[in-house]
Design a protein around this motif. Structure first.
Motif, mmCIF file in Angstrom:
data_model
loop_
_atom_site.group_PDB
_atom_site.id
_atom_site.type_symbol
_atom_site.label_atom_id
_atom_site.label_comp_id
_atom_site.label_asym_id
_atom_site.label_seq_id
_atom_site.Cartn_x
_atom_site.Cartn_y
_atom_site.Cartn_z
ATOM 1 N N GLN A 179 0.886 -1.084 -0.341
ATOM 2 C CA GLN A 179 0.206 0.682 0.335
ATOM 3 C C GLN A 179 0.770 1.651 -0.171
ATOM 4 N N MET A 180 1.876 0.697 0.346
ATOM 5 C CA MET A 180 3.023 2.590 0.277
ATOM 6 C C MET A 180 3.762 2.310 -0.579
ATOM 7 N N HIS A 181 3.741 1.529 -1.488
ATOM 8 C CA HIS A 181 4.498 1.424 -3.231
ATOM 9 C C HIS A 181 4.736 3.077 -3.558
ATOM 10 N N SER A 182 4.082 3.835 -3.182
ATOM 11 C CA SER A 182 4.175 5.272 -4.610
ATOM 12 C C SER A 182 4.789 5.884 -3.223
ATOM 13 N N LEU A 183 5.096 5.498 -1.979
ATOM 14 C CA LEU A 183 6.019 6.979 -1.305
ATOM 15 C C LEU A 183 7.797 6.798 -1.923
ATOM 16 N N PHE A 184 8.137 5.548 -2.624
ATOM 17 C CA PHE A 184 9.397 5.713 -3.189
ATOM 18 C C PHE A 184 9.063 6.169 -4.417
ATOM 19 N N PHE A 185 9.466 7.735 -4.635
ATOM 20 C CA PHE A 185 9.817 7.945 -6.221
ATOM 21 C C PHE A 185 11.314 8.805 -6.739
ATOM 22 N N PRO A 186 11.990 8.661 -7.007
ATOM 23 C CA PRO A 186 12.955 8.700 -8.355
ATOM 24 C C PRO A 186 13.205 10.203 -7.331
ATOM 25 N N THR A 187 12.528 11.105 -7.907
ATOM 26 C CA THR A 187 12.600 12.781 -8.213
ATOM 27 C C THR A 187 13.214 12.806 -6.494
ATOM 28 N N LEU A 188 12.948 11.869 -5.355
ATOM 29 C CA LEU A 188 13.058 12.198 -3.973
ATOM 30 C C LEU A 188 14.602 12.740 -3.794
ATOM 31 N N GLY A 189 15.208 11.623 -4.848
ATOM 32 C CA GLY A 189 17.292 12.075 -4.383
ATOM 33 C C GLY A 189 16.838 13.311 -5.711
ATOM 34 N N ALA A 190 16.267 13.759 -6.264
ATOM 35 C CA ALA A 190 16.202 14.808 -6.501
ATOM 36 C C ALA A 190 16.034 16.272 -5.676
ATOM 37 N N PHE A 191 15.349 16.918 -5.259
ATOM 38 C CA PHE A 191 14.749 16.891 -3.853
ATOM 39 C C PHE A 191 16.004 16.943 -2.697
ATOM 40 N N SER A 192 15.833 15.805 -2.736
ATOM 41 C CA SER A 192 17.312 15.828 -1.615
ATOM 42 C C SER A 192 18.253 16.744 -1.732
ATOM 43 N N LEU A 193 18.678 15.984 -2.936
ATOM 44 C CA LEU A 193 19.762 17.108 -3.348
ATOM 45 C C LEU A 193 19.626 18.592 -3.832
ATOM 46 N N LEU A 194 18.504 19.423 -4.401
ATOM 47 C CA LEU A 194 18.402 20.228 -4.281
ATOM 48 C C LEU A 194 18.431 21.419 -2.917
ATOM 49 N N PHE A 195 17.697 20.624 -1.672
ATOM 50 C CA PHE A 195 17.543 21.637 -0.584
ATOM 51 C C PHE A 195 19.138 21.343 0.544
ATOM 52 N N ILE A 196 19.731 20.053 -0.349
ATOM 53 C CA ILE A 196 21.306 20.684 0.408
ATOM 54 C C ILE A 196 22.261 21.416 -0.063
ATOM 55 N N SER A 197 22.451 21.610 -1.472
ATOM 56 C CA SER A 197 23.120 22.007 -2.389
ATOM 57 C C SER A 197 22.714 23.257 -2.332
ATOM 58 N N ARG A 198 21.731 24.262 -1.965
ATOM 59 C CA ARG A 198 21.418 25.267 -2.209
ATOM 60 C C ARG A 198 20.498 26.200 -0.733
ATOM 61 N N PRO A 199 22.132 27.024 -0.876
ATOM 62 C CA PRO A 199 21.130 28.150 0.468
ATOM 63 C C PRO A 199 19.886 28.368 0.596
ATOM 64 N N LEU A 200 18.940 27.383 1.211
ATOM 65 C CA LEU A 200 17.097 27.695 0.863
ATOM 66 C C LEU A 200 16.853 27.666 2.602
ATOM 67 N N ASN A 201 16.089 29.348 2.471
ATOM 68 C CA ASN A 201 15.560 29.583 3.590
ATOM 69 C C ASN A 201 14.467 28.778 3.676
#
Length: 156
Positions: A24-46
């Motif tokens: 039932q939780m199959h859709s929790l994992f999506f490859p874009t999650l990795g892209a969001f992770s990288l975005l959130f740690i690589s750019r100084p975001l408030n």
């Protein structure tokens, strides 16, 4: 930054494990999650920018889900692309993974329209909590090392 990287890796592994072991939780994992992770740690975001990006991703996935629910054809895909790109430009959502998340429903064909937006909301909320905790831990450890260094400097 190193602690955030490890935290993200463990979080993505955890989400993958949940999605692969609980059907039932199959859709929790999506490859874009990795892209969001990288975005959130690589750019100084408030916090406001992080919240806007997460909101944009949820809205984009809802738009994609809506159009897939209406039709799985090429016109539905075109409408999704045009609307999401327009919102990204108008609302300054400067995060390419937002567009990628809008396309997830076209690949996964979810059984219910709300599954993908809820999954995106839950995983991004979890990611933001993990990153906040890692940032807090990094701040604590840097303060402790500064205090230890200052104490050793005064002892000499």
């Amino acid at each position: 930054m190193r602690l955030k990287t490890y935290a993200i890796c463990i979080y993505i592994l955890f989400i993958y494990w949940i999605s692969s072991h609980i059907p039932q939780m199959h859709s929790l994992f999506f490859p874009t999650l990795g892209a969001f992770s990288l975005l959130f740690i690589s750019r100084p975001l408030n916090r406001t920018e992080l919240r806007n990006i997460a909101t944009g991703a949820i809205v984009a996935s809802a738009i994609g889900s809506l159009f897939v629910n209406l039709s799985t054809g090429i016109l539905s895909l075109l409408a999704t692309l045009l609307i999401v790109l327009g919102l990204m430009k108008k609302l300054n959502w400067n995060a390419p993974p937002i567009l990628a998340v809008a396309l997830i429903p076209f690949f996964t064909q979810p059984p219910n329209m709300w599954v993908i937006p809820v999954s995106v909301a839950c995983t991004l909320a979890g990611l933001l909590v993990i990153l906040s905790a890692a940032a807090f831990a990094e701040k604590l450890t840097s303060n402790k090392s500064a205090v230890i260094k200052a104490d050793s400097d005064t002892a000499a």
